[in-house]
Design a protein around this motif. Structure first.
Motif, mmCIF file in Angstrom:
data_model
loop_
_atom_site.group_PDB
_atom_site.id
_atom_site.type_symbol
_atom_site.label_atom_id
_atom_site.label_comp_id
_atom_site.label_asym_id
_atom_site.label_seq_id
_atom_site.Cartn_x
_atom_site.Cartn_y
_atom_site.Cartn_z
ATOM 1 N N ILE A 1 107.033 16.137 -13.979
ATOM 2 C CA ILE A 1 107.378 15.385 -15.038
ATOM 3 C C ILE A 1 107.136 13.753 -15.056
ATOM 4 O O ILE A 1 106.552 13.224 -15.857
ATOM 5 N N VAL B 1 113.928 16.742 -21.471
ATOM 6 C CA VAL B 1 112.728 15.277 -21.616
ATOM 7 C C VAL B 1 112.326 15.215 -22.342
ATOM 8 O O VAL B 1 111.574 15.747 -22.594
ATOM 9 N N HIS B 2 112.267 14.037 -23.137
ATOM 10 C CA HIS B 2 111.523 13.674 -24.871
ATOM 11 C C HIS B 2 111.793 12.358 -25.112
ATOM 12 O O HIS B 2 112.234 11.844 -25.080
ATOM 13 N N PHE C 1 103.759 16.182 -17.151
ATOM 14 C CA PHE C 1 104.056 16.852 -17.926
ATOM 15 C C PHE C 1 103.590 17.874 -18.704
ATOM 16 O O PHE C 1 102.670 18.556 -18.848
ATOM 17 N N GLU D 1 111.328 10.120 -20.964
ATOM 18 C CA GLU D 1 110.269 10.839 -20.089
ATOM 19 C C GLU D 1 109.188 10.096 -19.127
ATOM 20 O O GLU D 1 109.507 8.472 -19.611
ATOM 21 N N SER E 1 116.551 8.008 -25.333
ATOM 22 C CA SER E 1 114.971 9.366 -25.631
ATOM 23 C C SER E 1 115.265 9.418 -26.795
ATOM 24 O O SER E 1 115.937 9.143 -27.494
#
Length: 541
Positions: free
Chosen positions: A110, A252-253, A114, A83, A265
Motif C-alpha cells: 500500500i 483505500v482510494h 499498490f 492512498e 479520499s
C-alpha cells in the motif's frame, strides 16, 4: 491476512465484483455501484485532528482503530482512507498505513506501488503536458501564449530541483516550467471528486492548461487530450479494497494532500462504503482547519454527503508542544503546558461545531502520558462541554477503542447532526476568503498580492468565481506562519496567488510560503529502507 475475497464477502461483495491484485488486494468493479445504489446509506464519521506536531497525532491510526472497534461492538463498519504518496514515504513522514495493532495491510504494498493508481495519475498528468508542448511545436493553432501556460509536470516524489525548470531548449518553444508532486495535481483532485467515468472525462476536459494571446482559456479538451487521459485513468478510478490486521474492510482510494489540495479520499469509495456498511469511518489530512474544512466545503458539498459526527484526535504531547515545550522535553509531565496549548484544541472544536456536527475527542494514548496529564486534559474538555475518551488502539487494536466506539454511537443517537456550510459557493472570492480567515483560522484579515488580485479578476471575468475555495497553507498553524502555534489571533494572512482548478471545480488559494513540490529532509526516510535476499522490506514505517 485473510484472502481479500473473504473480507469482501463480509460486506456483501461477490467475487465477480473484485478485480484481484494477488491474494490480499483488489479493485472494486465499475458495476458494483449499480448493484448496491438502492441500499440505504450508513453513517459517515470524519476523523480529524489538531494541528500536526513532530510527535505525530495518530489520525490515520485512530481512523483504523475506530473502524475495528465499531466492528467489535457489532456495527458493520468500513474504513475509507487515502492512498500514501511515495514523496512522504521516502521523505520526512514515512508511510501512512497506521501502526501497532491499528494498521492496514499489506502495508508495504500500500505504501509503495499498490495497484498503480498514482502512477496512472502521473502518466495522465504528463501526457497533457506533452500534448501541450507538442501543440506549441507544431504550429500553435490555438494561439497559446507560452508566457501564460499554467500546466506544470508531475512526479510522485519530493524533488526540489524540479520546482523550476526550462523546457524546449533543443526543440520546441523555450519557456519556464516546473514540476509539482502528483498528489497536488488537479488530476488527483478530479479522480477523487468524480462520480463515474463520464464525469471523470468531462472534468478532465475542463482543465485549463493555458490562456491564448486573446486572454481566452485553453483546456485539455481543446488539445483533444481528455479521451486519452481518461483511458489512462480507467482502472485508477476503481476503488481499492484491503483490510486491517483485524480484518475490517478498508477502501483505500486517491491521495490528495490537505495542505496543497483538498485532502480527502475518493467520492466513489466513500459512497460505495456508505451503501455497504452501517458506518464509514474516513479521515481528512492534517489539522481540522485544513482537512475537515475542505472535507465539509468541497467533498461533502460536491458529493451531497451528510456527516453524522466528527472525532477530533488529540494528544498530550501535541498540547504540550503547542504550549511551548520543545520536542526533546515532551516526555516530561507538564500540566501548565497542557493548559497553555489547550487553545489549539478549543478552536478546532469550535470550528467543527460551527458546521453543525457533533464532536467527540479521542485522546490518542502514548506510553509517556501520565494519569495526571490525561485527567487534566479531560477536565479542560469537560469545561467546554466535550466528552473525551482515551484511545489505546496502537497497543490493543479494536479493544483499545471499544469505549471510543461506544461513546461515538451514543453521541450520534443523542445528538443528530445539523450539518451545514459556513459559506455559499455563490459568494464572491473575497467574501469566501473573509469567512475562512476570520471564522475558521481566527485571523483579522488577509492581504492579496498583485498577482493574486489579477488572478481573481481573471477568474471573475470568465464567470468561474462561484466555486468553493481550497486553501493551500501550512499545516502547522491556523495562520500562514508555521511558527505561530497554539491559537494565534489578530494575524493577517498573506495570499500570494489564486488558481482556478476548473476540472476539480474549486479555486486554489496559495498562502505564505506553501509550495506544490516539497523537498526531501537532510536525512530522508529512504536511507532507512532495506530489503533482504528473500525480498522482505524493512523499516518502511
Amino acid at each position: 491476512m485473510k484472502p481479500i475475497i473473504e473480507v469482501a464477502r463480509r460486506i456483501g461483495i461477490d467475487e465477480d465484483d473484485l478485480e484481484l491484485y494477488g491474494k490480499y488486494k483488489a479493485k472494486l468493479s465499475s458495476t458494483l455501484w449499480d448493484k448496491v445504489k438502492g441500499n440505504s446509506d450508513g453513517k459517515l464519521i470524519l476523523v480529524t485532528a489538531m494541528n500536526p506536531t513532530p510527535a505525530g497525532e495518530g489520525k490515520t491510526l485512530t481512523t483504523i482503530g475506530l473502524s475495528q472497534a465499531l466492528n467489535l461492538i457489532g456495527k458493520q463498519t468500513i474504513a475509507a482512507l487515502r492512498e500514501p504518496s511515495l514523496g512522504p514515504c521516502m521523505g520526512m513522514k514515512g508511510g501512512a498505513t497506521g501502526s501497532g495493532r491499528a494498521q492496514i495491510v499489506p502495508h508495504d504494498d500500500i505504501n509503495l506501488h499498490f495497484t498503480g493508481d498514482l502512477h496512472a495519475i502521473s502518466s495522465a498528468h504528463n501526457l497533457l503536458s506533452a500534448m501541450l508542448d507538442n501543440h506549441l511545436f507544431h504550429g500553435n493553432s490555438l494561439r497559446i501564449n507560452p508566457q501564460q501556460v499554467l500546466w506544470k509536470r508531475a512526479v510522485d516524489m519530493n524533488d526540489r530541483a524540479l520546482r523550476n525548470i526550462v523546457v524546449g531548449l533543443q526543440q520546441g518553444t523555450v519557456r519556464e516550467d516546473g514540476y509539482m508532486i502528483t498528489v497536488a495535481s488537479e488530476i488527483m483532485a478530479i479522480l477523487c471528486l468524480s462520480e463515474n467515468l463520464t464525469d471523470l472525462r468531462n472534468r478532465l476536459g475542463n482543465i485549463i492548461v493555458a490562456y491564448n494571446y486573446e486572454g481566452k482559456a485553453v483546456t485539455a479538451k481543446d488539445l483533444e487530450a481528455d479521451a486519452a487521459m481518461t483511458v489512462l485513468l480507467k482502472n485508477a478510478l476503481q476503488p481499492n479494497l484491503v483490510q486491517t490486521i483485524e480484518h475490517t474492510p478498508v477502501i483505500v482510494h486517491g491521495g490528495p494532500f490537505a495542505n496543497i489540495a483538498h485532502g480527502c479520499s475518493s467520492v466513489i469509495g466513500t459512497k460505495l462504503g456508505l451503501k455497504l456498511a452501517d458506518y464509514v469511518v474516513t479521515e481528512a489530512g492534517f489539522g481540522a482547519d485544513l482537512g475537515a474544512e475542505k472535507f465539509f466545503h468541497i467533498k461533502c458539498r460536491k458529493a451531497g454527503l451528510n456527516p453524522s459526527a466528527a472525532v477530533l484526535v488529540v494528544t498530550v504531547k501535541a498540547l504540550k508542544y503547542n504550549g511551548g515545550v520543545t520536542r526533546n522535553e515532551l516526555g516530561a509531565e507538564n500540566l501548565a503546558a497542557i493548559t497553555a496549548g489547550f487553545g489549539n484544541v478549543e478552536k478546532h472544536i469550535e470550528n467543527l461545531r460551527s458546521f453543525g456536527v457533533p464532536v467527540l475527542v479521542a485522546i490518542n494514548h502514548f506510553a509517556s502520558d501520565t494519569e495526571a496529564e490525561i485527567g487534566h486534559l479531560q477536565s479542560l474538555l469537560k469545561q467546554i462541554g466535550v466528552n473525551a475518551v482515551v484511545s489505546d488502539v496502537w497497543e490493543q487494536g479494536g479493544q483499545g477503542g471499544a469505549e471510543l466506539a461506544t461513546q461515538l454511537v451514543n453521541l450520534i443517537e443523542q445528538e443528530p447532526s445539523q450539518f451545514h456550510y459556513l459559506y455559499d459557493e455563490r459568494d464572491s472570492i473575497p467574501a469566501k476568503l473573509d469567512t475562512l480567515v476570520k471564522q475558521v483560522y481566527g485571523g483579522a484579515g488577509y492581504q492579496l498580492s498583485t498577482k493574486a488580485k489579477r488572478a481573481i479578476q481573471k477568474i471573475e471575468a470568465i464567470g468561474a468565481d462561484r466555486l468553493p475555495l481550497c486553501i493551500a497553507k501550512t499545516q502547522y498553524s491556523f495562520s500562514d506562519n508555521p511558527k505561530l502555534l497554539g491559537r494565534p489571533e489578530g494575524f493577517t494572512m498573506s495570499i500570494k496567488d489564486v488558481q482556478l482548478s476548473a476540472g476539480a471545480e474549486f479555486i486554489v488559494v496559495l498562502t505564505g510560503d506553501i509550495m506544490t513540490m516539497p523537498g526531501l529532509p537532510q536525512v530522508p526516510q529512504a536511507v532507512k529502507l532495506d530489503i533482504d535476499a528473500q525480498g522482505n522490506i524493512m523499516n518502511l514505517e
